[in-house]
Design a protein around this motif. Structure first.
Motif, PDB file in Angstrom:
ATOM      1  N   LYS A  95      33.184  42.738  40.483  1.00  0.00           N
ATOM      2  CA  LYS A  95      31.910  41.926  40.821  1.00  0.00           C
ATOM      3  C   LYS A  95      30.825  43.118  41.405  1.00  0.00           C
ATOM      4  N   TRP A 139      26.973  43.404  39.820  1.00  0.00           N
ATOM      5  CA  TRP A 139      25.907  43.488  40.503  1.00  0.00           C
ATOM      6  C   TRP A 139      24.881  44.689  40.048  1.00  0.00           C
ATOM      7  N   SER A 151      34.824  38.711  32.611  1.00  0.00           N
ATOM      8  CA  SER A 151      34.449  37.340  33.121  1.00  0.00           C
ATOM      9  C   SER A 151      33.468  36.441  32.287  1.00  0.00           C
TER      10      SER A 151
END
Length: 360
Positions: free
Chosen positions: A83, A87, A120
């Motif tokens: 994650k 970002w 993802s």
């Protein structure tokens, strides 16, 4: 011993509080936060410092965007979870795109997408392709067909139940706007518009307004000069929403001020770009009356007034107001916009206009 991060937050929070009161002030506080960030970055780059530096750089104009690229290149060398890596990588690509470093943008965005497909596919991979600023760089590199190839590849999983409603709508919005704005493909834009509006079928969903407004905007921009009936119907739908919200507000009822100002501003811009200058001024003036909080609203209003009315005093007042809003956060932005705005083509060398735009 003083905590460097605490000192950065103190200066930065003081700057943002001051800027909300008076956008022309607070330079000293911003520069203090910036200098402290630069000093802190001489040491270890922690997660907290990376996020804080990213925020501070966002107020330093072109220099800040370049600093963001450096920051994220360094941060991505660390051991990050998926994650956090997404970002940082996405923000680096975005900064490269804003700086018009098109070749680097294309290379990094493709790398980001390929990585995201593995870790993802239903979230990160779709988000990796849903930004029009980044897609502009593929156009600049004459590789827009390749962007659409990646887009269509990612779209194969769009109907999966694992894809959130928000991610589906955002992805379809990107396809619509890239097709319309860069690809010259009206049929493709309309196809994505229909799909986005079908996905945005729950008025009670928290994201409904965002994509409803995106649909209205794109119907206006697609159909002006092409289908006047559809254009007018979209404009009337927007006007009905805005008038109903204003009536509620005037009657003392609670409304979402942010959404109302957003609608007034964006519809006003669509009217300006469609050559409906008087209607553009009407919507943009409503946006300012709802909440006077954005330099761009004053700038586009100045363009609409000059194009539609040639009211010099009113034009200069709003142009100066736009410049004042941006003095300490993005110096030169309004001047650059002024030089690029078609409505001002005949007054680009006029001393009064240039002074109001911050060029003199």
């Amino acid at each position: 011993m003083t905590d460097p991060l605490q000192e950065i937050r103190r200066a930065f929070d003081a700057f943002t509080a001051q800027a909300r009161k008076d956008p022309t002030s607070g330079d000293n506080l911003l520069n203090e936060a910036y200098d402290q960030v630069e000093t802190a970055l001489e040491g270890t780059l922690t997660r907290e410092l990376a996020h804080l530096a990213h925020k501070v750089y966002g107020y330093k104009g072109k220099l800040g965007w370049a600093k963001r690229v450096q920051l994220h290149r360094r941060y991505l060398e660390g051991d990050l979870d998926d994650k956090e890596r997404f970002w940082s990588w996405w923000e680096m690509v975005d900064a490269l795109a804003v700086l018009r470093r098109s070749k680097e943008t294309v290379e990094e965005q493709e790398r980001l997408y390929r990585w995201a497909r593995k870790v993802s596919p239903h979230e990160f991979a779709l988000k990796a392709l849903d930004d029009t600023t980044q897609a502009r760089c593929w156009k600049a590199e004459r590789r827009l067909d390749e962007w659409f190839q990646l887009y269509e590849e990612a779209a194969q999983i769009l109907d999966s139940p694992e894809v959130s409603r928000y991610r589906r709508c955002s992805f379809l919005q990107a396809g619509m706007e890239v097709s319309r704005g860069f690809g010259g493909d009206t049929d493709g834009a309309l196809r994505y518009l229909d799909a986005m509006e079908q996905a945005n079928d729950d008025p009670d969903w928290s994201g409904h307004f965002r994509f409803w407004l995106a649909g209205i905007e794109n119907r206006l921009l697609i159909h002006w000069g092409r289908d006047e009936a559809v254009f007018n119907a979209a404009a009337e739908e927007a006007r009905a929403y805005i008038d109903a919200q204003l009536e509620k507000r005037d009657g003392g009822k609670s409304i979402n001020i942010f959404q109302l100002r957003w609608a007034c501003h964006n519809i006003g811009c669509c009217m300006l770009w469609s050559g409906r200058f008087h209607e553009a001024a009407e919507f943009l003036e409503k946006a300012i009356l709802v909440e006077d909080s954005d330099a761009h609203t004053h700038f586009f209003l100045s363009a609409a007034v000059w194009a539609g009315e040639k009211d010099k005093e009113k034009t200069l007042r709003h142009l100066k107001r736009a410049t004042d809003f941006t003095l300490n956060t993005n110096r030169g932005m309004i001047g650059r916009n002024f030089l690029n705005e078609y409505a001002f083509k005949n007054v680009r060398k006029d001393a009064e206009f240039r002074a109001a735009a911050g060029l003199e």
